[in-house]
Design an enzyme around this catalytic site. Structure first.
Site: not given
Length: 459
Positions: A177, A196, A320
């Site tokens: 990152q 990427h 979720c």
């Protein structure tokens, strides 16, 4: 349509596109061959390696290209553990490492090794003292990300590297990152990254192993990439990855200042525009382009779909989402709210107008999801009992918390509400709800069916 998920994959940088097209014509031959096409390909590979090594801050002969960042992590972890097997089989990782590191740790443990996870604070950061306490005489390797993939918190790599060096333990850094924003400081031993993430093409990873680190590749012998990454390299993609890394670095300082202002705007305004929101991660020691927040009483997957329909592409670490039925391991380790989680990671060139547009549609999107879930203001009622127990078995997030919010007013101040749930996320989100709403979380108790979570009303 604004794309706000560069932490997953950044849009292909224009320099990467140009380099890829050019090297498709020049770099198709085998760089190990001595004829002119092979020599031309070798020159391209050597130049790419030099450029990447300069960006990483290592020697060119310490760096190899791999088929992905995950491949680089797995190769790095397995290679160092095997090279130092005489020291022992103990591996130390942080609790918020990328899944590639944790999967490598799980495989090591399954093969008979031992693993220690260093905890993080509520902002997602480890401490050097935490690593010092985890290291031992049998520790073969320690791993620490340079910055967290989900919440953006920058880790104290230099301090941890000093602790590891004093103990004679190599430190592997997952820099996926952060590498596009600058080199990793400190005396790390092994570094892995993924093209990427900074706007290079997918399918290219970097693995740097400092001279002097004992390393034993765990695959059949191969003459390519110093024996550390077997197979024919995707040279055009490697050239594009190195070219884009250099280009991104040239823009990084100015873009970091500009994007930090936009992310700070999101961090400030989201808590004013949307009720019951928790922003995760360190407000200062963080990546400049990334912010994560969680919304109470919201189904994360539904919220992402609403934002997508409004024209904004974001991601989520929520339990979720369709890809997982368990809470994000990062949010769980931090002890923060996981439901309704949204990660916004701005790519280079994001405008203030795009961020303002996102902030305009976000409140309506959250309100719409909450309305569909039946979340409304609960009218004040006289307490009906000193304690209430709710059966939320079979209900998935955020319904157990919604039921708790509806019931808390039915007990007097000092009374208790117990929620019986079989959803793992309740273990994280009920305590987080208590912290946000000013109530006391009393703990949990195992039941024949599910777990009982008890809350005391304080306000």
């Amino acid at each position: 349509m604004p794309y706000f998920d560069s932490a997953s994959a950044a849009p292909l940088h224009p320099v990467a596109r140009q380099a890829l097209r050019a090297s498709l014509d020049e770099g198709w031959a085998d760089p190990a061959r001595l004829y002119r096409e092979g020599r031309r390909a070798r020159l391209l590979l050597d130049a790419a390696r030099e450029a990447a090594a300069e960006a990483v801050g290592c020697r060119a002969d310490e760096l190899v290209f791999t088929p992905s960042g995950t491949h680089a992590v797995h190769t790095g972890v397995a290679g160092v553990l095997a090279g130092r097997r005489r020291v022992g089989g103990h591996l130390v990782v942080s609790a918020v490492e990328h899944s590639s590191v944790l999967h490598a740790a799980a495989a090591h443990e399954a093969a008979g090794g031992s693993v220690t996870e260093v905890p993080v604070d509520r902002l997602g950061a480890v401490t050097a003292a935490g690593y010092r306490g985890a290291l031992g005489a049998s520790t073969a390797l320690a791993c620490l990300q340079s910055a967290n993939h989900e919440v953006g918190t920058v880790q104290p790599v230099a301090e941890v590297a000093e602790v590891c060096a004093a103990a004679g333990v190599p430190l592997l850094v997952d820099a996926a990152q952060s590498l596009g924003w600058g080199p990793v400081e400190g005396g790390w031993s092994v570094l892995a990254a993924s093209a990427h993430k900074w706007g290079g093409p997918p399918g290219v990873g970097l693995l740097a192993v400092r001279k002097g680190v004992r390393f034993s590749p765990q695959h059949p012998a191969d003459e390519r990439e110093s024996g550390r990454s077997p197979g024919f390299a995707n040279l055009p993609a490697i050239v594009a990855a190195a070219a884009s890394l250099r280009a991104v670095r040239a823009e990084a300082e100015a873009e970091a200042v500009r994007l930090r202002v936009l992310v700070d705007r999101i961090r400030r305004r989201v808590v004013r525009l949307v009720p019951d929101v928790e922003v995760a991660g360190d407000a200062d020691r963080r990546l400049p382009h990334l912010v994560t927040f969680s919304c109470l009483y919201v189904d994360g997957e539904s919220l992402l779909h609403e934002l997508d329909r409004a024209g904004y592409s974001v991601s989520s670490g929520s339990s979720c989402t369709s890809s997982t039925l368990t809470p994000s391991h990062v949010l769980r380790a931090m002890g923060v709210l996981s439901e309704g989680n949204v990660r916004v990671s701005l790519p280079l060139g994001t405008t203030a107008e795009e961020v303002n547009g996102f902030l305009e549609v976000l409140p309506g999107a959250v309100a719409g999801v909450r309305e569909k879930l039946g979340v409304r203001e609960v009218p004040a009622v006289a307490p009906v009992a000193d304690s209430v127990e709710l059966d939320a078995l079979g209900l998935r997030c955020p319904q157990p918390v919604i039921e708790l919010a509806r019931a808390i007013g039915t007990v007097p101040v000092g009374g208790t509400v117990t929620v019986l749930s079989d959803d793992e996320v309740a273990r994280l989100d009920i305590p987080a709800w208590c912290g946000m709403r000013g109530h006391a979380y009393l703990g949990e108790a195992q039941r024949p069916a599910g777990v009982a979570y008890t809350v005391r009303r304080l306000v």
